[in-house]
Motif scaffolding. Structure first.
Motif, PDB file in Angstrom:
ATOM      1  N   PHE A   1      -2.424   0.339  19.657  1.00 32.70           N
ATOM      2  CA  PHE A   1      -1.970  -1.027  19.392  1.00 32.70           C
ATOM      3  C   PHE A   1      -1.047  -1.493  20.523  1.00 32.70           C
ATOM      4  CE2 PHE A   1      -2.293   0.065  14.605  1.00 32.70           C
ATOM      5  CZ  PHE A   1      -3.633  -0.264  14.601  1.00 32.70           C
ATOM      6  N   ILE A   2      -0.190  -0.590  20.982  1.00 34.38           N
ATOM      7  CA  ILE A   2       0.739  -0.948  22.069  1.00 34.38           C
ATOM      8  C   ILE A   2      -0.042  -1.202  23.355  1.00 34.38           C
ATOM      9  CG2 ILE A   2       2.613  -0.042  23.529  1.00 34.38           C
ATOM     10  CD1 ILE A   2       3.648   1.388  20.933  1.00 34.38           C
TER      11      ILE A   2
ATOM     12  N   PHE B   1      -2.935   5.612  16.457  1.00 30.34           N
ATOM     13  CA  PHE B   1      -3.289   4.191  16.323  1.00 30.34           C
ATOM     14  C   PHE B   1      -2.194   3.303  16.924  1.00 30.34           C
ATOM     15  CE2 PHE B   1      -6.397   5.500  13.007  1.00 30.34           C
ATOM     16  CZ  PHE B   1      -7.478   4.773  13.459  1.00 30.34           C
ATOM     17  N   ALA B   2      -0.928   3.678  16.693  1.00 33.14           N
ATOM     18  CA  ALA B   2       0.186   2.863  17.212  1.00 33.14           C
ATOM     19  C   ALA B   2       0.136   2.788  18.739  1.00 33.14           C
ATOM     20  CB  ALA B   2       1.519   3.442  16.745  1.00 33.14           C
TER      21      ALA B   2
ATOM     22  N   ILE C   1       0.839  -1.209   0.000  1.00 35.55           N
ATOM     23  CA  ILE C   1       0.000   0.000   0.000  1.00 35.55           C
ATOM     24  C   ILE C   1       0.871   1.255   0.000  1.00 35.55           C
ATOM     25  CG2 ILE C   1      -1.654   1.348   1.372  1.00 35.55           C
ATOM     26  CD1 ILE C   1      -3.078  -1.258   1.941  1.00 35.55           C
TER      27      ILE C   1
ATOM     28  N   LEU D   1      -1.374   8.028  12.589  1.00 35.69           N
ATOM     29  CA  LEU D   1      -0.773   6.697  12.733  1.00 35.69           C
ATOM     30  C   LEU D   1      -0.143   6.526  14.104  1.00 35.69           C
ATOM     31  CD1 LEU D   1       0.799   6.012   9.206  1.00 35.69           C
ATOM     32  CD2 LEU D   1      -1.203   4.936  10.230  1.00 35.69           C
ATOM     33  N   THR D   2       0.391   7.619  14.658  1.00 38.49           N
ATOM     34  CA  THR D   2       0.959   7.554  16.018  1.00 38.49           C
ATOM     35  C   THR D   2      -0.145   7.241  17.025  1.00 38.49           C
ATOM     36  OG1 THR D   2       2.628   9.160  15.384  1.00 38.49           O
ATOM     37  CG2 THR D   2       2.294   8.837  17.737  1.00 38.49           C
TER      38      THR D   2
ATOM     39  N   MET E   1      -4.062   5.904   4.354  1.00 38.76           N
ATOM     40  CA  MET E   1      -3.651   5.794   5.759  1.00 38.76           C
ATOM     41  C   MET E   1      -4.721   5.044   6.562  1.00 38.76           C
ATOM     42  SD  MET E   1      -4.331   7.116   8.991  1.00 38.76           S
ATOM     43  CE  MET E   1      -5.228   8.618   8.708  1.00 38.76           C
TER      44      MET E   1
ATOM     45  N   TYR F   1       6.533   1.913  10.185  1.00 32.63           N
ATOM     46  CA  TYR F   1       5.312   1.478  10.886  1.00 32.63           C
ATOM     47  C   TYR F   1       5.126  -0.039  10.728  1.00 32.63           C
ATOM     48  CZ  TYR F   1       0.765   2.821  12.807  1.00 32.63           C
ATOM     49  OH  TYR F   1      -0.317   3.013  13.627  1.00 32.63           O
TER      50      TYR F   1
ATOM     51  N   LEU G   1       5.771  -2.442  14.098  1.00 36.05           N
ATOM     52  CA  LEU G   1       4.580  -2.944  14.788  1.00 36.05           C
ATOM     53  C   LEU G   1       4.317  -4.454  14.622  1.00 36.05           C
ATOM     54  CD1 LEU G   1       2.040   0.008  14.496  1.00 36.05           C
ATOM     55  CD2 LEU G   1       2.969  -0.963  16.582  1.00 36.05           C
TER      56      LEU G   1
ATOM     57  N   MET H   1       9.440   6.684   6.900  1.00 36.37           N
ATOM     58  CA  MET H   1       8.524   6.931   8.026  1.00 36.37           C
ATOM     59  C   MET H   1       7.316   5.987   7.930  1.00 36.37           C
ATOM     60  SD  MET H   1       6.333  10.354   8.895  1.00 36.37           S
ATOM     61  CE  MET H   1       4.900   9.949   7.905  1.00 36.37           C
ATOM     62  N   MET H   2       6.796   5.856   6.725  1.00 35.62           N
ATOM     63  CA  MET H   2       5.619   4.999   6.551  1.00 35.62           C
ATOM     64  C   MET H   2       5.987   3.524   6.675  1.00 35.62           C
ATOM     65  SD  MET H   2       3.174   7.109   6.197  1.00 35.62           S
ATOM     66  CE  MET H   2       1.849   6.028   5.705  1.00 35.62           C
TER      67      MET H   2
ATOM     68  N   MET I   1       0.067   4.241  -2.546  1.00 38.16           N
ATOM     69  CA  MET I   1       0.383   5.627  -2.193  1.00 38.16           C
ATOM     70  C   MET I   1       1.437   6.206  -3.139  1.00 38.16           C
ATOM     71  SD  MET I   1       0.574   5.590   1.962  1.00 38.16           S
ATOM     72  CE  MET I   1      -0.434   6.871   2.684  1.00 38.16           C
TER      73      MET I   1
ATOM     74  N   MET J   1       6.457  -6.438  16.856  1.00 34.80           N
ATOM     75  CA  MET J   1       6.018  -6.250  18.242  1.00 34.80           C
ATOM     76  C   MET J   1       4.814  -7.134  18.559  1.00 34.80           C
ATOM     77  SD  MET J   1       6.285  -2.164  18.980  1.00 34.80           S
ATOM     78  CE  MET J   1       5.362  -2.239  20.479  1.00 34.80           C
ATOM     79  N   VAL J   2       3.881  -7.197  17.595  1.00 32.22           N
ATOM     80  CA  VAL J   2       2.689  -8.043  17.767  1.00 32.22           C
ATOM     81  C   VAL J   2       3.123  -9.502  17.912  1.00 32.22           C
ATOM     82  CG1 VAL J   2       0.590  -8.904  16.636  1.00 32.22           C
ATOM     83  CG2 VAL J   2       1.172  -6.456  16.504  1.00 32.22           C
TER      84      VAL J   2
ATOM     85  N   ILE K   1      -1.047  12.617   8.738  1.00 32.14           N
ATOM     86  CA  ILE K   1      -0.975  11.150   8.650  1.00 32.14           C
ATOM     87  C   ILE K   1      -0.052  10.598   9.750  1.00 32.14           C
ATOM     88  CG2 ILE K   1      -0.037   9.272   7.221  1.00 32.14           C
ATOM     89  CD1 ILE K   1      -1.211  10.737   4.776  1.00 32.14           C
ATOM     90  N   GLY K   2       1.068  11.260   9.965  1.00 35.93           N
ATOM     91  CA  GLY K   2       1.990  10.834  11.029  1.00 35.93           C
ATOM     92  C   GLY K   2       1.322  10.875  12.395  1.00 35.93           C
TER      93      GLY K   2
END
Lengths: 93, 213
Positions: free
Chosen positions: B54-55, B50-51, A48, B47-48, B197, A69, A73, A65-66, A53, A76-77, B43-44
């Protein structure tokens, strides 16, 4: 990005989603299933970001940066699901 | 104009150029940022947010493994899968809309944006059905910790989908009135990046809540 390429990647994302759903429905949870599902998250995220994008040719700052993520993550999961007691110890006050 | 080899961050000189000294040299860092910087900051930030959740989900899960291993079994996997398919397809349609405007085809752009909005509406419909299905099964945000986080994450994401749909509807109207062209489509690209995003966040939510037990 050519339209045909977009369509191929869309079909791949659909296939990966159905694969994850199949795992959830038919397999007993274990470490391998967790790792494979987390790997599919990373692949889907990268597709994506790079294809939909269109960040593959973007400056690295935005792209990394994208992508970060999806490189941070999902592992980590996987770690939390495979070693829950370790995470519990680390996060106990 | 040569196409930049995206896997390299070094300069790129087209092969077979008769005069290499005058060849166009592109660097990846010279490429313009898609959309605009404000959208990437947004967007940053999203997403932060959401992150962080998630944590939190992962930490709470590690302290309550039994509740969280049973939680996904009672969720509607079909609804979660259909929602994932709807969002991925919607993202694909948005990418086609951008591709169409780059080829200066505004009517095609409107068509693809309309299709994308339809997929977004499907997501809302499926999510509503899922929440009713949960209610009938006696599941709500106070059932246990898993469902508290499930409702927080999915409802928060639902709000983002609604906001993204409003943005897409706005650029669709503007595209209909020829506000974008192959040389001027930054607004459309910004809306598209925001929509992608939303898809990215769901790509993690789906396995986290529905698949991984």
């Amino acid at each position: 990005m050519k339209n045909q390429t977009l369509t191929i990647y869309w079909a791949m994302l659909i296939a990966l989603t159905l694969l994850s759903a199949l795992f959830a429905d038919s397999l007993e949870p274990n470490s391998w299933v967790t790792l494979i599902v987390c790997l599919t998250i990373m692949v889907k995220g990268q597709v994506i970001v790079d294809v939909f994008m269109g960040l593959k040719t973007a400056p690295n700052k935005i792209r990394y940066m994208m992508l970060a993520y999806f490189y941070v993550l999902p592992p980590m999961v996987a770690f939390t699901l495979i070693f829950p007691s370790t995470v519990e110890q680390i996060t106990t006050l | 104009m040569p196409i930049l080899n995206a896997s390299l961050d070094t300069e790129f000189i087209p092969e077979g150029d008769p005069n290499p000294q005058q060849a166009v040299v592109l660097r990846k860092s010279d490429e313009p940022i898609p959309a605009n910087m404000a959208v990437w900051i947004l967007i940053g930030a999203e997403l932060t947010e959401f992150a962080l959740f998630f944590i939190i989900y992962l930490v709470v899960r590690s302290h309550n493994p039994e509740i969280f291993s049973q939680g996904p079994e009672r969720l509607n996997l079909l609804a979660g899968t259909l929602n994932t398919l709807a969002l991925i397809t919607s993202s694909y349609f948005v990418a086609r809309a951008i591709s169409a405007i780059k080829m200066n085809k505004p009517k095609q752009t409107v068509k693809w944006l309309g299709a994308s909005l339809l997929m977004g509406a499907s997501y809302l419909g499926i999510k509503t059905w899922e929440y009713f299905w949960n209610a009938q099964a006696g599941l709500d945000s106070r059932t246990d910790l898993f469902y508290t986080l499930y409702y927080y994450l999915t409802f928060n994401h639902l709000l983002h989908v609604m906001m993204g749909m409003c943005t897409l509807a706005w650029v669709l109207v503007r595209a209909h009135y020829n506000a974008y062209s192959s040389t001027d489509y930054q607004g459309l690209e910004s809306a598209a990046c925001y929509w992608h995003m939303i898809d990215l966040a769901w790509i993690i939510i789906f396995p986290l809540l529905y698949v991984l037990r």
